[in-house]
Scaffold this active site. Structure first.
Site, PDB file in Angstrom:
ATOM      1  N   LEU A   1       0.829  -1.210   0.000  1.00  0.00           N
ATOM      2  CA  LEU A   1       0.000   0.000   0.000  1.00  0.00           C
ATOM      3  C   LEU A   1       0.867   1.266   0.000  1.00  0.00           C
ATOM      4  CD1 LEU A   1      -2.625  -1.247   2.614  1.00  0.00           C
ATOM      5  CD2 LEU A   1      -2.862  -1.177   0.127  1.00  0.00           C
ATOM      6  N   PRO A   2       0.233   2.427  -0.302  1.00  0.00           N
ATOM      7  CA  PRO A   2       1.025   3.652  -0.447  1.00  0.00           C
ATOM      8  C   PRO A   2       1.756   4.117   0.818  1.00  0.00           C
ATOM      9  CG  PRO A   2      -1.130   3.914  -1.486  1.00  0.00           C
ATOM     10  CD  PRO A   2      -1.166   2.612  -0.737  1.00  0.00           C
TER      11      PRO A   2
ATOM     12  N   THR B   1       6.369   0.617   1.775  1.00  0.00           N
ATOM     13  CA  THR B   1       7.396   1.442   2.415  1.00  0.00           C
ATOM     14  C   THR B   1       6.676   2.445   3.302  1.00  0.00           C
ATOM     15  OG1 THR B   1       8.837   1.243   0.501  1.00  0.00           O
ATOM     16  CG2 THR B   1       9.322   3.026   2.029  1.00  0.00           C
TER      17      THR B   1
ATOM     18  N   LYS C   1      15.653   0.134   4.826  1.00  0.00           N
ATOM     19  CA  LYS C   1      15.225   0.577   3.480  1.00  0.00           C
ATOM     20  C   LYS C   1      15.485   2.084   3.297  1.00  0.00           C
ATOM     21  CE  LYS C   1      12.302   1.446  -0.044  1.00  0.00           C
ATOM     22  NZ  LYS C   1      12.213   1.027  -1.379  1.00  0.00           N
TER      23      LYS C   1
ATOM     24  N   LYS D   1       9.289  10.817  -1.096  1.00  0.00           N
ATOM     25  CA  LYS D   1       8.556  10.122  -0.018  1.00  0.00           C
ATOM     26  C   LYS D   1       9.553   9.390   0.909  1.00  0.00           C
ATOM     27  CE  LYS D   1       5.926   6.010   0.952  1.00  0.00           C
ATOM     28  NZ  LYS D   1       5.350   4.758   0.491  1.00  0.00           N
TER      29      LYS D   1
HETATM   30  P1  NAD Z   1       0.580   2.241  -6.423  1.00  0.00           P
HETATM   31  O1  NAD Z   1      -0.022   3.558  -6.088  1.00  0.00           O
HETATM   32  O2  NAD Z   1       0.808   1.880  -7.852  1.00  0.00           O
HETATM   33  O3  NAD Z   1      -0.306   1.070  -5.771  1.00  0.00           O
HETATM   34  C1  NAD Z   1      -0.957   1.146  -4.524  1.00  0.00           C
HETATM   35  C2  NAD Z   1      -2.263   0.384  -4.660  1.00  0.00           C
HETATM   36  O4  NAD Z   1      -2.877   0.285  -3.378  1.00  0.00           O
HETATM   37  C3  NAD Z   1      -3.283   1.074  -5.589  1.00  0.00           C
HETATM   38  O5  NAD Z   1      -3.679   0.172  -6.603  1.00  0.00           O
HETATM   39  C4  NAD Z   1      -4.446   1.434  -4.654  1.00  0.00           C
HETATM   40  O6  NAD Z   1      -5.709   1.344  -5.279  1.00  0.00           O
HETATM   41  C5  NAD Z   1      -4.283   0.364  -3.583  1.00  0.00           C
HETATM   42  N1  NAD Z   1      -4.920   0.668  -2.309  1.00  0.00           N
HETATM   43  C6  NAD Z   1      -4.813   1.803  -1.553  1.00  0.00           C
HETATM   44  N2  NAD Z   1      -5.519   1.667  -0.414  1.00  0.00           N
HETATM   45  C7  NAD Z   1      -6.082   0.425  -0.447  1.00  0.00           C
HETATM   46  C8  NAD Z   1      -6.926  -0.301   0.444  1.00  0.00           C
HETATM   47  N3  NAD Z   1      -7.331   0.211   1.608  1.00  0.00           N
HETATM   48  N4  NAD Z   1      -7.308  -1.550   0.082  1.00  0.00           N
HETATM   49  C9  NAD Z   1      -6.904  -2.079  -1.088  1.00  0.00           C
HETATM   50  N5  NAD Z   1      -6.103  -1.452  -1.970  1.00  0.00           N
HETATM   51  C10 NAD Z   1      -5.700  -0.206  -1.641  1.00  0.00           C
HETATM   52  O7  NAD Z   1       1.959   2.180  -5.603  1.00  0.00           O
HETATM   53  P2  NAD Z   1       3.212   1.213  -5.872  1.00  0.00           P
HETATM   54  O8  NAD Z   1       4.175   1.889  -6.786  1.00  0.00           O
HETATM   55  O9  NAD Z   1       2.723  -0.168  -6.183  1.00  0.00           O
HETATM   56  O10 NAD Z   1       3.905   1.255  -4.421  1.00  0.00           O
HETATM   57  C11 NAD Z   1       3.395   0.519  -3.332  1.00  0.00           C
HETATM   58  C12 NAD Z   1       4.382   0.625  -2.194  1.00  0.00           C
HETATM   59  O11 NAD Z   1       5.655   0.139  -2.613  1.00  0.00           O
HETATM   60  C13 NAD Z   1       4.606   2.047  -1.705  1.00  0.00           C
HETATM   61  O12 NAD Z   1       4.718   2.031  -0.300  1.00  0.00           O
HETATM   62  C14 NAD Z   1       5.923   2.451  -2.363  1.00  0.00           C
HETATM   63  O13 NAD Z   1       6.633   3.440  -1.633  1.00  0.00           O
HETATM   64  C15 NAD Z   1       6.651   1.115  -2.374  1.00  0.00           C
HETATM   65  N6  NAD Z   1       7.685   0.984  -3.423  1.00  0.00           N
HETATM   66  C16 NAD Z   1       7.426   1.377  -4.704  1.00  0.00           C
HETATM   67  C17 NAD Z   1       8.414   1.235  -5.664  1.00  0.00           C
HETATM   68  C18 NAD Z   1       8.162   1.654  -7.108  1.00  0.00           C
HETATM   69  O14 NAD Z   1       9.132   1.738  -7.880  1.00  0.00           O
HETATM   70  N7  NAD Z   1       6.922   1.881  -7.517  1.00  0.00           N
HETATM   71  C19 NAD Z   1       9.664   0.697  -5.327  1.00  0.00           C
HETATM   72  C20 NAD Z   1       9.882   0.269  -4.015  1.00  0.00           C
HETATM   73  C21 NAD Z   1       8.880   0.425  -3.068  1.00  0.00           C
END
Ligand code: NAD
Length: 300
Positions: free
Chosen positions: A65-66, A97, A172, A247
């Site tokens: 999740l975000p 994260t 991290k 972030k």
């Molecule tokens: P994203 O915004 O693409 O995905 C998050 C998903 O969570 C969305 O599809 C949203 O609809 C869903 N969501 C939010 N609240 C929800 C709930 N209550 N129930 C169900 N679904 C819910 O984000 P992402 O890029 O996949 O990143 C996710 C996590 O991974 C973050 O914490 C980010 O910091 C971390 N991260 C991302 C990357 C990257 O390159 N994208 C790399 C490392 C870590």
């Protein structure tokens, strides 16, 4: 068959859930987005109507999740907190994260109910999620770390045990703060060389083989055209967004404040990335910081 509830099927969670399904796990997926659910279905996951339905009876509950508030709401504080339905032998693996304090407090709430919890943030980005080559940095007990490996090894290549609850999140952000400093320094050095008439590719090769060598120079050169497959050579599309780096740097600043750790280099890197975002570059890859340094008019 081992059942995995997967909550949060975004850029990272979607491909991670798909890899679990491909490996033969019974994946019950849930996201608030209809598009994400459709994609999960086409990748072999069973789509649940709610997070509660997905988590009930599952052997593992994975969330991606975000931010911390979403994780706390999902497990503890929302309308239908998952800790009310997760079975005691199950393990919760939060791969988001988030701040270490939330990871520790949610873990404590789970453990008070007899539910195991580990924080397991990832490094490796969307490419790593798709290829199943992520690095997982786990915080939790040794026993839960061993239990988590069954599913983490399907989605990742390197699985580290950083320490107790929250340690995964701390490790991290230490890594990402260092990455931001290395990237800013690499941009700064290349820019100075170019402004003094050097070829960025030649200079990069010299520094790569010398004491300034680092990950950005090895695999992620920020100067356009130096490295064919790097985001810099694709108009800074794809890769790791400036917004996400900011972030993570915000989380790093929280950790530094809470522990009274001096982070002058991390603070400077955070300011640089924030300035770069303020110029409308939040969605570009983080190596686009190079643009902040480049004096385009002065280049031949
Ligand atoms: P994203 O915004 O693409 O995905 C998050 C998903 O969570 C969305 O599809 C949203 O609809 C869903 N969501 C939010 N609240 C929800 C709930 N209550 N129930 C169900 N679904 C819910 O984000 P992402 O890029 O996949 O990143 C996710 C996590 O991974 C973050 O914490 C980010 O910091 C971390 N991260 C991302 C990357 C990257 O390159 N994208 C790399 C490392 C870590």
């Amino acid at each position: 068959m081992t059942t995995v509830a997967f909550i949060g099927l975004g850029n990272m969670g979607g491909p991670m859930a798909a890899n679990l399904s491909k490996a033969g796990f019974d994946v019950r997926a849930f996201d608030l987005s209809e598009d994400a659910l459709e994609a999960a279905k086409s990748n072999g996951c069973e789509v649940a109507f709610s997070a509660l339905e997905a988590a009930t009876g599952a052997d593992f509950v994975i969330s991606m999740l975000p931010a911390g508030k979403h994780v706390r709401e999902l497990y503890v504080e929302g309308n239908a907190p998952l800790f009310e339905v997760i079975k005691q032998s199950a393990l919760v693996i939060d791969c988001s994260t988030i701040d270490a304090d939330t990871a520790r407090s949610v873990a404590a709430e789970g453990e008070a109910l007899g539910i195991g919890f580990v924080d397991a943030p990832v490094s490796g980005g969307v490419g790593g999620a798709q290829a199943g080559t992520l690095t997982f940095i786990v915080g939790g007990s040794e026993a839960h770390f061993e239990q988590a490996k069954l599913v983490l090894e399907v989605m990742g290549k390197n699985i580290f045990h950083a320490g107790d609850h929250g340690a995964g999140q701390v490790a991290k952000v230490c890594n990402n703060m260092l990455l931001s400093i290395l990237m800013a320094g690499t941009c700064e050095a290349i820019n100075m060389g170019v402004k003094n008439g050097l070829d960025p590719a030649v200079l990069s090769e010299i520094m790569k083989q010398s004491s300034g060598g680092n990950w950005a120079l090895n695999v992620y050169n920020p100067y356009p055209g130096v490295m064919e497959n790097a985001p810099a050579s694709k108009n800074y599309q794809g890769g790791f967004q400036v917004d996400l780096m900011i972030k993570d740097l915000g989380l790093a600043m929280d950790v530094s404040q809470q522990s009274a750790s001096a982070v002058p280099m991390g603070s400077a890197a955070r300011s640089l990335f924030t300035l770069h975002k303020a110029k409308g570059n939040g969605k570009l890859d983080f190596s686009s910081l190079m643009q902040l340094y480049r004096d385009k008019e002065g280049e031949s």
